[in-house]
Design a protein around this motif. Sequence first.
Motif, PDB file in Angstrom:
ATOM      1  N   ASN A  99      80.675  71.835  45.439  1.00 24.73           N
ATOM      2  CA  ASN A  99      79.646  71.541  44.435  1.00 24.73           C
ATOM      3  C   ASN A  99      78.462  70.825  45.102  1.00 24.73           C
ATOM      4  N   ALA A 128      68.615  71.900  31.594  1.00 24.91           N
ATOM      5  CA  ALA A 128      67.937  70.598  31.719  1.00 24.91           C
ATOM      6  C   ALA A 128      68.101  69.994  33.112  1.00 24.91           C
ATOM      7  N   GLY A 170      65.443  64.741  35.911  1.00 23.87           N
ATOM      8  CA  GLY A 170      65.640  63.297  35.862  1.00 23.87           C
ATOM      9  C   GLY A 170      66.635  62.823  34.824  1.00 23.87           C
ATOM     10  N   LYS A 223      69.556  60.991  36.544  1.00 24.05           N
ATOM     11  CA  LYS A 223      69.075  59.704  37.064  1.00 24.05           C
ATOM     12  C   LYS A 223      68.964  58.677  35.937  1.00 24.05           C
ATOM     13  N   TYR A 231      74.954  62.681  43.522  1.00 25.67           N
ATOM     14  CA  TYR A 231      75.571  61.355  43.702  1.00 25.67           C
ATOM     15  C   TYR A 231      75.051  60.670  44.963  1.00 25.67           C
ATOM     16  N   MET A 246      71.940  59.021  44.091  1.00 27.02           N
ATOM     17  CA  MET A 246      72.143  57.816  43.272  1.00 27.02           C
ATOM     18  C   MET A 246      72.681  56.640  44.100  1.00 27.02           C
ATOM     19  N   ILE A 262      84.300  64.811  43.243  1.00 28.39           N
ATOM     20  CA  ILE A 262      83.405  65.981  43.225  1.00 28.39           C
ATOM     21  C   ILE A 262      84.047  67.123  44.004  1.00 28.39           C
ATOM     22  N   GLY A 267      76.306  68.589  42.816  1.00 23.68           N
ATOM     23  CA  GLY A 267      76.952  67.318  42.478  1.00 23.68           C
ATOM     24  C   GLY A 267      76.932  66.360  43.652  1.00 23.68           C
ATOM     25  N   ILE A 301      77.927  74.582  30.992  1.00 23.47           N
ATOM     26  CA  ILE A 301      78.163  74.315  32.425  1.00 23.47           C
ATOM     27  C   ILE A 301      79.269  75.232  32.939  1.00 23.47           C
TER      28      ILE A 301
HETATM   29  C1  LIG Z   1      74.777  67.228  39.290  1.00 21.57           C
HETATM   30  C2  LIG Z   1      73.974  66.967  38.006  1.00 21.57           C
HETATM   31  C3  LIG Z   1      74.675  65.881  37.203  1.00 21.57           C
HETATM   32  C4  LIG Z   1      72.559  66.465  38.391  1.00 21.57           C
HETATM   33  O1  LIG Z   1      71.876  66.113  37.193  1.00 21.57           O
HETATM   34  P1  LIG Z   1      70.294  66.280  37.047  1.00 21.57           P
HETATM   35  O2  LIG Z   1      69.903  65.724  35.738  1.00 21.57           O
HETATM   36  O3  LIG Z   1      69.916  67.678  37.338  1.00 21.57           O
HETATM   37  O4  LIG Z   1      69.780  65.320  38.243  1.00 21.57           O
HETATM   38  P2  LIG Z   1      68.346  64.602  38.346  1.00 21.57           P
HETATM   39  O5  LIG Z   1      67.268  65.540  37.899  1.00 21.57           O
HETATM   40  O6  LIG Z   1      68.396  63.262  37.700  1.00 21.57           O
HETATM   41  O7  LIG Z   1      68.241  64.444  39.929  1.00 21.57           O
HETATM   42  C5  LIG Z   1      68.324  63.192  40.599  1.00 21.57           C
HETATM   43  C6  LIG Z   1      68.341  63.463  42.091  1.00 21.57           C
HETATM   44  O8  LIG Z   1      69.573  64.107  42.458  1.00 21.57           O
HETATM   45  C7  LIG Z   1      69.321  65.054  43.521  1.00 21.57           C
HETATM   46  N1  LIG Z   1      69.583  66.407  43.027  1.00 21.57           N
HETATM   47  C8  LIG Z   1      69.879  66.788  41.766  1.00 21.57           C
HETATM   48  N2  LIG Z   1      70.071  68.127  41.714  1.00 21.57           N
HETATM   49  C9  LIG Z   1      69.897  68.593  42.966  1.00 21.57           C
HETATM   50  C10 LIG Z   1      69.946  69.900  43.555  1.00 21.57           C
HETATM   51  N3  LIG Z   1      70.239  70.997  42.815  1.00 21.57           N
HETATM   52  N4  LIG Z   1      69.719  70.016  44.880  1.00 21.57           N
HETATM   53  C11 LIG Z   1      69.423  68.936  45.630  1.00 21.57           C
HETATM   54  N5  LIG Z   1      69.347  67.665  45.134  1.00 21.57           N
HETATM   55  C12 LIG Z   1      69.580  67.509  43.818  1.00 21.57           C
HETATM   56  C13 LIG Z   1      67.844  64.906  43.877  1.00 21.57           C
HETATM   57  O9  LIG Z   1      67.721  63.916  44.883  1.00 21.57           O
HETATM   58  C14 LIG Z   1      67.262  64.419  42.560  1.00 21.57           C
HETATM   59  O10 LIG Z   1      66.039  63.724  42.706  1.00 21.57           O
HETATM   60  P3  LIG Z   1      64.643  64.577  42.799  1.00 21.57           P
HETATM   61  O11 LIG Z   1      64.676  65.624  41.727  1.00 21.57           O
HETATM   62  O12 LIG Z   1      63.596  63.523  42.580  1.00 21.57           O
HETATM   63  O13 LIG Z   1      64.634  65.189  44.176  1.00 21.57           O
HETATM   64  C15 LIG Z   1      73.806  68.279  37.176  1.00 21.57           C
HETATM   65  O14 LIG Z   1      73.339  69.295  38.036  1.00 21.57           O
HETATM   66  C16 LIG Z   1      75.091  68.737  36.511  1.00 21.57           C
HETATM   67  O15 LIG Z   1      75.487  68.215  35.476  1.00 21.57           O
HETATM   68  N6  LIG Z   1      75.746  69.763  37.083  1.00 21.57           N
HETATM   69  C17 LIG Z   1      76.955  70.359  36.503  1.00 21.57           C
HETATM   70  C18 LIG Z   1      78.156  69.415  36.477  1.00 21.57           C
HETATM   71  C19 LIG Z   1      78.371  68.688  37.785  1.00 21.57           C
HETATM   72  O16 LIG Z   1      78.338  69.289  38.850  1.00 21.57           O
HETATM   73  N7  LIG Z   1      78.581  67.352  37.684  1.00 21.57           N
HETATM   74  C20 LIG Z   1      78.658  66.441  38.824  1.00 21.57           C
HETATM   75  C21 LIG Z   1      79.812  66.602  39.728  1.00 21.57           C
HETATM   76  S1  LIG Z   1      81.382  66.445  38.984  1.00 21.57           S
END
Ligand SMILES: CC(C)(COP(=O)(O)OP(=O)(O)OC[C@H]1O[C@@H](n2cnc3c(N)ncnc32)[C@H](O)[C@@H]1OP(=O)(O)O)[C@@H](O)C(=O)NCCC(=O)NCCS
Length: 153
Positions: free
Chosen positions: A124, A91, A95, A98, A131, A134, A120, A127, A21
């Motif tokens: 970002n 990855a 999902g 989620k 959230y 969620m 956050i 991020g 990351i």
């Molecule tokens: C932010 C993070 C945790 C999302 O995790 P993820 O496993 O990719 O998320 P999910 O696939 O479960 O997505 C769930 C929902 O979140 C939203 N979402 C996730 N990534 C998104 C993106 N790049 N753009 C828009 N919406 C997004 C969507 O609504 C998504 O649902 P959908 O795919 O059915 O539309 C991941 O990108 C990550 O770890 N990033 C690096 C570290 C970070 O930024 N952590 C969080 C803030 S501190």
Amino acid sequence: MLIRAATSADAAEMSRVLRAIIAASGRERPGDIAFVLAQYIDNFTGIRCSVAVSDSNRLLGFQSLVRATPGNRYHVPDGWGIIGTHIGPDAHRQGVGKALFAASLAAATAAGIEAIDAYIGADNATGLAYYAAMGFTTYHKPPGIVQKVYRLG
Ligand SMILES: CC(C)(COP(=O)(O)OP(=O)(O)OC[C@H]1O[C@@H](n2cnc3c(N)ncnc32)[C@H](O)[C@@H]1OP(=O)(O)O)[C@@H](O)C(=O)NCCC(=O)NCCS
């Protein structure tokens, strides 16, 4: 994909995810094994740290939920939860986040937590979108930061 509680045996893989990351985002932060153990596995304020593991037994990411304690650096009210999510860039958007949040929410409910804070970076967008998806809503905006809350009950 399997969601289960993190153990010390996961620390090296969790560190690998943090480093991936950091490399992808350019946002420098701790990511070594000692940090993972102290921050996520052995943290005495920890409620639950969950890992997501692929069918081929690769660690895809993790989510930590700790209890806010007096004087915490995020200025989160005592007794709230503080959440952090770290999914490997290969990855994303499958999902994993989620699925991890379902486990964290169940743990927060079992622990009697009234609200969960997510701290956050304001830049970002991913991020923030995650959230929001969620069910978190913005409640505080210190400079460069967005704090979102999920209220239980
Ligand atoms: C932010 C993070 C945790 C999302 O995790 P993820 O496993 O990719 O998320 P999910 O696939 O479960 O997505 C769930 C929902 O979140 C939203 N979402 C996730 N990534 C998104 C993106 N790049 N753009 C828009 N919406 C997004 C969507 O609504 C998504 O649902 P959908 O795919 O059915 O539309 C991941 O990108 C990550 O770890 N990033 C690096 C570290 C970070 O930024 N952590 C969080 C803030 S501190």
